[in-house]
Scaffold this active site. Sequence first.
Site, PDB file in Angstrom:
ATOM      1  CB  SER B 178      -1.368  -6.334   5.549  1.00 18.66           C
ATOM      2  OG  SER B 178      -0.197  -5.683   5.167  1.00 18.66           O
ATOM      3  NE  ARG B 248      -2.242   5.224   0.102  1.00 17.29           N
ATOM      4  CZ  ARG B 248      -2.828   4.196   0.712  1.00 17.29           C
ATOM      5  NH1 ARG B 248      -2.134   3.443   1.548  1.00 17.29           N
ATOM      6  NH2 ARG B 248      -4.085   3.921   0.507  1.00 17.29           N
ATOM      7  CG  ASP B 345       0.781 -10.183  -1.247  1.00 19.66           C
ATOM      8  OD1 ASP B 345       1.704  -9.337  -1.395  1.00 19.66           O
ATOM      9  OD2 ASP B 345       0.097 -10.256  -0.214  1.00 19.66           O
ATOM     10  CG  HIS B 378      -0.386  -6.705   0.310  1.00 24.18           C
ATOM     11  ND1 HIS B 378      -0.338  -7.859   1.070  1.00 24.18           N
ATOM     12  CD2 HIS B 378      -0.524  -5.687   1.201  1.00 24.18           C
ATOM     13  CE1 HIS B 378      -0.430  -7.536   2.354  1.00 24.18           C
ATOM     14  NE2 HIS B 378      -0.545  -6.237   2.460  1.00 24.18           N
ATOM     15  CG  ASP B 379      -4.552  -3.175  -2.731  1.00 22.34           C
ATOM     16  OD1 ASP B 379      -4.206  -3.067  -1.532  1.00 22.34           O
ATOM     17  OD2 ASP B 379      -4.655  -2.202  -3.494  1.00 22.34           O
TER      18      ASP B 379
END
Lengths: 403, 403
Positions: B178, B248, B345, B378-379
């Site tokens: 990232s 968040r 992602d 994405h994680d």
Amino acid sequence: MSEAASSLAAGSVGTVETQYLDLPEPVRLDCGLKLHPVRIAYETYGTLSPRRDNVILVCHALSGDAHAAGFAKTPPEEGTRDGFGAEDRDGTARKGLGWWDGMIGPGKAFDTDRFYVISTNLLGGCRGTTGPSSTDPATGRPYGSDFPVITVADMVRTERAFLDVLGIERLAAVAGGSLGGMQALEWAVSYPCQVDAIIPIASTHALHPQGVAWNAIAREAILRDPDWQDGHYYGTGRKPDAGMGVGRMVGHITYLSAQALDEKFGRRLQFADDLRYTITEPEFEVESYLRHQAESFVKRFDANTYLYTSRALTYFDLARQHGGSLGTALRDVSARTLLIAFSSDWLYPPSASRDIAAALDALGKPVECHVIEAPYGHDCFLLEEARQTPIIRRFLAAGPAAG
Amino acid sequence: MSEAASSLAAGSVGTVETQYLDLPEPVRLDCGLKLHPVRIAYETYGTLSPRRDNVILVCHALSGDAHAAGFAKTPPEEGTRDGFGAEDRDGTARKGLGWWDGMIGPGKAFDTDRFYVISTNLLGGCRGTTGPSSTDPATGRPYGSDFPVITVADMVRTERAFLDVLGIERLAAVAGGSLGGMQALEWAVSYPCQVDAIIPIASTHALHPQGVAWNAIAREAILRDPDWQDGHYYGTGRKPDAGMGVGRMVGHITYLSAQALDEKFGRRLQFADDLRYTITEPEFEVESYLRHQAESFVKRFDANTYLYTSRALTYFDLARQHGGSLGTALRDVSARTLLIAFSSDWLYPPSASRDIAAALDALGKPVECHVIEAPYGHDCFLLEEARQTPIIRRFLAAGPAAG
């Protein structure tokens, strides 16, 4: 009249005035409470047939209102209507045009030469129909967060009661996009003998978990704004514009596709050719656009209505409401069903429409499902009028009310 | 040692203590200002070779810190570390384990039997490196929003200055996911003769407009929180936890795929089998999860660091920084490049990695691009350690420092 000729003849419904009607009886709600009084804001386009068999009910989405077509008799103030999720492409909102004006009118998808189209502001709304900003008869003050939590079925029950007062028993069709499509589905399920056809567009039988999450985040933004004041902000001179603005930004991006954002904004900077090194001001055009969207939305919309309507659409789950099975939920449907979805809609993806079509098909019910290839995401239901029109006209022409 | 044997032997770097180093000179920033003093928080794993040629710099993402591997000597308090975007699958965070512990250690992807791995908290951070919560020497109070707006190039320039102090001239590799991958790319571009290899994972040369929008919305949530107090909330007893919590939540959903949310939560209700009819409390498990994520994040992270870091990663644009062409930007790169992306992602989609690979390939530079099919979004760069490991080990083994 041939399709081509009727398209050429497509026109406006002209100037329209929103009307209001008070329901004679309390509305029974899913939560167990009863709501009274209930006022409905509505507009009508076209002419009711002597047999009252040409009525199409149009249901709006999260941020809409009763003004679906034509020019508002009292145009809104500059900037107070922004196209309801779709951008204001050509000044539509500034002219006071309805949010689905491209779809409703003589020769249009919902042809007012043939049908009597009724559009209501939904229960819980803030544009004339009773909602959290209405006066609570128990206190004489606005309900605020004392307004009962409502469901899509409650909205539809209210619409049914409203049509009863108008003396309309059957509907030739119920149509709507997004939350409006949920209402159409609920109509077919709740009142199977009273609906000839439904047209749920860019909709679903149950919002997927990511959609539930986006809605939760938008609501959190409002709830966490100190100006929300536990929902009793009316008359305090403060309202949760900051939080609802953030919520609207979240919603707005979920209504568009990544490709649409690429094409519209790219990574273009807002000012000059270089960075200004600021954390508080927009640097990119898309950042500026988001602020503009938030600003214009908070001018015209009530935060509590946002909370309640968002809650209702996340609750909606036809299978859960009927013992866990979509097939069971749809068992008694007699309406012909036209589903339209858009390839780039990731909030209400085509798979949901296909699931509904498959469930109806398995039950032997008449159903059509069209997935339109278009790049604008969920907003397509407001933007892709030209491509929806022939599908809808053909579908309606096959119905018993066809003239 | 064979791959299989080394995987079996994979172990922990043990207990690690974060160290601190003050840079001797001011750091020159892209905005034109100079920053001084600058302290760097860092950790090291493995042993520096006598020739100082086995150094891998690991760069963290938006919400990370220097504690990339091993057990923290002083474990964090319960709930103050939540896995940096990835959920806390197995109590990793509670045990004080580093955010990339699965990737750094003896026999792991970044093999500490072979390499000396250095991890720093980035410039602008809130976990030991100088950032907005550090004392401004001009006022004796925390910088707050007077901290200069920084870029990824500023972060890399700071890392370069930090390594100078350690006497490390060349890097065997720079790696990160990232925003960490952006730093790796910037290293190869800014210091082409000092980097043997880069490993940007789930990263991009320029965040796409939808990603820019999500970041803008998260920042808006903080900026609109009255407790942000124009960025000077330190010492006031109030901080923008409400707004950063919403930010968040937005980030968290963009880090996951819709499929991952389906599989993890579905539409399961939080309590009992039926609705509770509430707008203020979570009804769905995913809503509860979002609140939990927000709560644990605000305990450990500084809102201004979020603003500055988010701003930096939206600014990052290799082409814009080099006259508009990615090819021009990469012209002087001499590092071998390994790009890894993940199929699901949608925040840092594989297409960005492919664009970089194509640009490097067109220039005749050595580059590999791997797209791993995995459902977690994405994680994945934090979760899919097992599948990244052989790719990275093989790539590093081909380098001059191998052996």
